[in-house]
Scaffold this motif. Sequence first.
Motif, PDB file in Angstrom:
ATOM      1  N   ILE A  13       0.872  -1.244   0.147  1.00 37.29           N
ATOM      2  CA  ILE A  13       0.041  -0.031   0.098  1.00 37.29           C
ATOM      3  C   ILE A  13       0.887   1.175   0.170  1.00 37.29           C
ATOM      4  N   LEU A  14       1.850   1.305   0.920  1.00 32.19           N
ATOM      5  CA  LEU A  14       2.628   2.613   0.911  1.00 32.19           C
ATOM      6  C   LEU A  14       3.620   2.861  -0.245  1.00 32.19           C
ATOM      7  N   ALA A  18       3.592   5.667  -2.759  1.00 30.79           N
ATOM      8  CA  ALA A  18       5.113   6.405  -2.941  1.00 30.79           C
ATOM      9  C   ALA A  18       5.255   6.608  -4.329  1.00 30.79           C
ATOM     10  N   GLU A  19       4.982   5.324  -5.021  1.00 32.09           N
ATOM     11  CA  GLU A  19       5.341   5.514  -6.597  1.00 32.09           C
ATOM     12  C   GLU A  19       4.105   6.357  -7.349  1.00 32.09           C
ATOM     13  N   GLY A  20       2.919   6.263  -6.901  1.00 32.46           N
ATOM     14  CA  GLY A  20       1.906   7.274  -7.514  1.00 32.46           C
ATOM     15  C   GLY A  20       2.119   8.641  -7.366  1.00 32.46           C
ATOM     16  N   ALA A  21       2.707   9.071  -6.117  1.00 28.51           N
ATOM     17  CA  ALA A  21       3.165  10.546  -5.957  1.00 28.51           C
ATOM     18  C   ALA A  21       4.236  10.888  -7.004  1.00 28.51           C
ATOM     19  N   TRP A  22       5.309  10.056  -7.059  1.00 30.08           N
ATOM     20  CA  TRP A  22       6.324  10.290  -7.994  1.00 30.08           C
ATOM     21  C   TRP A  22       5.835  10.525  -9.380  1.00 30.08           C
ATOM     22  N   PRO A  30      17.832   9.450 -10.508  1.00 32.47           N
ATOM     23  CA  PRO A  30      17.162   8.871  -9.387  1.00 32.47           C
ATOM     24  C   PRO A  30      16.033   9.717  -8.782  1.00 32.47           C
ATOM     25  N   ARG A  31      15.070   9.089  -8.025  1.00 33.56           N
ATOM     26  CA  ARG A  31      13.961   9.648  -7.485  1.00 33.56           C
ATOM     27  C   ARG A  31      14.471  10.428  -6.397  1.00 33.56           C
ATOM     28  N   ARG A  32      13.720  11.376  -5.922  1.00 34.45           N
ATOM     29  CA  ARG A  32      13.627  12.115  -4.767  1.00 34.45           C
ATOM     30  C   ARG A  32      12.945  11.643  -3.834  1.00 34.45           C
ATOM     31  N   THR A  33      13.479  11.545  -2.506  1.00 31.81           N
ATOM     32  CA  THR A  33      12.654  11.129  -1.452  1.00 31.81           C
ATOM     33  C   THR A  33      11.149  11.696  -1.200  1.00 31.81           C
ATOM     34  N   ASN A  34      10.260  10.787  -0.812  1.00 31.76           N
ATOM     35  CA  ASN A  34       8.902  11.516  -0.409  1.00 31.76           C
ATOM     36  C   ASN A  34       8.625  11.068   0.792  1.00 31.76           C
ATOM     37  N   THR A  35       7.371  11.588   1.136  1.00 31.63           N
ATOM     38  CA  THR A  35       6.974  11.007   2.831  1.00 31.63           C
ATOM     39  C   THR A  35       6.402   9.716   2.480  1.00 31.63           C
ATOM     40  N   TRP A  36       5.773   9.108   1.720  1.00 32.14           N
ATOM     41  CA  TRP A  36       5.364   7.689   1.386  1.00 32.14           C
ATOM     42  C   TRP A  36       6.404   6.833   1.452  1.00 32.14           C
ATOM     43  N   LEU A  37       7.841   6.989   0.947  1.00 32.60           N
ATOM     44  CA  LEU A  37       8.628   6.333   0.885  1.00 32.60           C
ATOM     45  C   LEU A  37       9.425   6.123   2.345  1.00 32.60           C
ATOM     46  N   LEU A  38       9.285   7.444   3.184  1.00 34.69           N
ATOM     47  CA  LEU A  38       9.714   7.111   4.558  1.00 34.69           C
ATOM     48  C   LEU A  38       8.974   6.348   5.431  1.00 34.69           C
ATOM     49  N   PRO A 122      12.440   0.738 -11.626  1.00 36.19           N
ATOM     50  CA  PRO A 122      11.270   1.227 -12.658  1.00 36.19           C
ATOM     51  C   PRO A 122       9.794   0.946 -12.264  1.00 36.19           C
ATOM     52  N   ALA A 123       9.706   0.091 -11.097  1.00 36.75           N
ATOM     53  CA  ALA A 123       8.563  -0.372 -10.556  1.00 36.75           C
ATOM     54  C   ALA A 123       8.733  -0.531  -9.066  1.00 36.75           C
ATOM     55  N   PHE A 124       8.753   0.560  -8.453  1.00 37.02           N
ATOM     56  CA  PHE A 124       9.194   0.403  -7.014  1.00 37.02           C
ATOM     57  C   PHE A 124       8.089  -0.173  -6.161  1.00 37.02           C
TER      58      PHE A 124
END
Length: 355
Positions: A13-14, A18-22, A30-38, A122-124
């Motif tokens: 779920i999380l 995270a992937e949807g927000a990106w 490289p992707r930047r960190t977001n809250t969902w990743l944390l 490519p598919a987190f």
Amino acid sequence: MIVFGLVLCGVAILSSAAEGAWQRRDTGYPRRTNTWLLLVAALLIGVASLRWRVGTDYETYVRLYPQYVAEARQSLALLGEPGLRWIALIASRIGTGSEGMFAFAAIITIGLTVRTLWRWSPAFALSAALYVLSGAWHGSFNGVRQYLACAVLFAGHRYIVDRRLLKWAVVVLVAMLFHVSAIVGILMYLVPVRRTSLGVQTAMVGLGAVGMATMGNILAFLEASTGDTERWAGEYAQQEVNPLRVAFAFVPLIVYWFVRGDKYISRHNGWFYVNMLAVYGAVYLASLNSAMVARFASYPLQFVPLGVAYATYAQDELNRTALRFGMLLLYATFLYVELSGIGNLRNFRWLFESA
């Protein structure tokens, strides 16, 4: 087993969030960190940190904790593996004991691994789920020192892709501070980073077959050269690996050759990850006759969640989704069977139960 299932659901779920927000920002790699990743990292780190007597070597690390603290200042030599000893010393200084040592190790190991998956997969969501299902996550419950080394190598692996040998050598040296076996990371630099071929991957697997056929002689040589009979001639060194485990290690590679999403892999510079799937299979094949040698498979295992994300890229979106869902089911089934036979992993216990 319930805990593993709940963790998997939470990660799915999380990581999807995270992937949807990106994707809404589409900021590239490289992707930047977001809250969902944390939150993904916090879930995995939290469960790992709060485990109690979960993992084959848990009690061994608890028993060695006072020794690690005492040896911290005298272990600064590279081969002294000071990494976990200094983590233990820090835990001792702040009064958290061995529980703190496990928690700090989890933060480093899982934090580095999840961050690396996020930056380059490519598919987190798929990779994050496979991190749990492939055994890479709970593997760190057992070999704490080795998985710390694995995480360091994994976090620095882009120096291989970018062909920066000196910087990669520094990464290997840092990993060796946690486990001297990380020296095998030097060999990773030889793994092709450009378009693969059947011949190249067959050669990799062939080396694994040679290792399997000559493993008895290799162990005998190591025993004679080191004088360590207990390690190289002991029961663990001579223990055979489940042939099904070895066969399963080749599944992602076989899937790649059926799908062949070469254009996508080339566009995203992902050939190194596909080739690491061959390395993973080869190492497991080489270790068929020695469970101790199978521990070296922990290093390429970290790349499996990334490799599968590239190997399953079918052009048709529906086929791609179905294939990835099928891979997750296959890994989930294999994990269930594997954990069912390991009591100290199947019966998850929490730190607050120790009171």
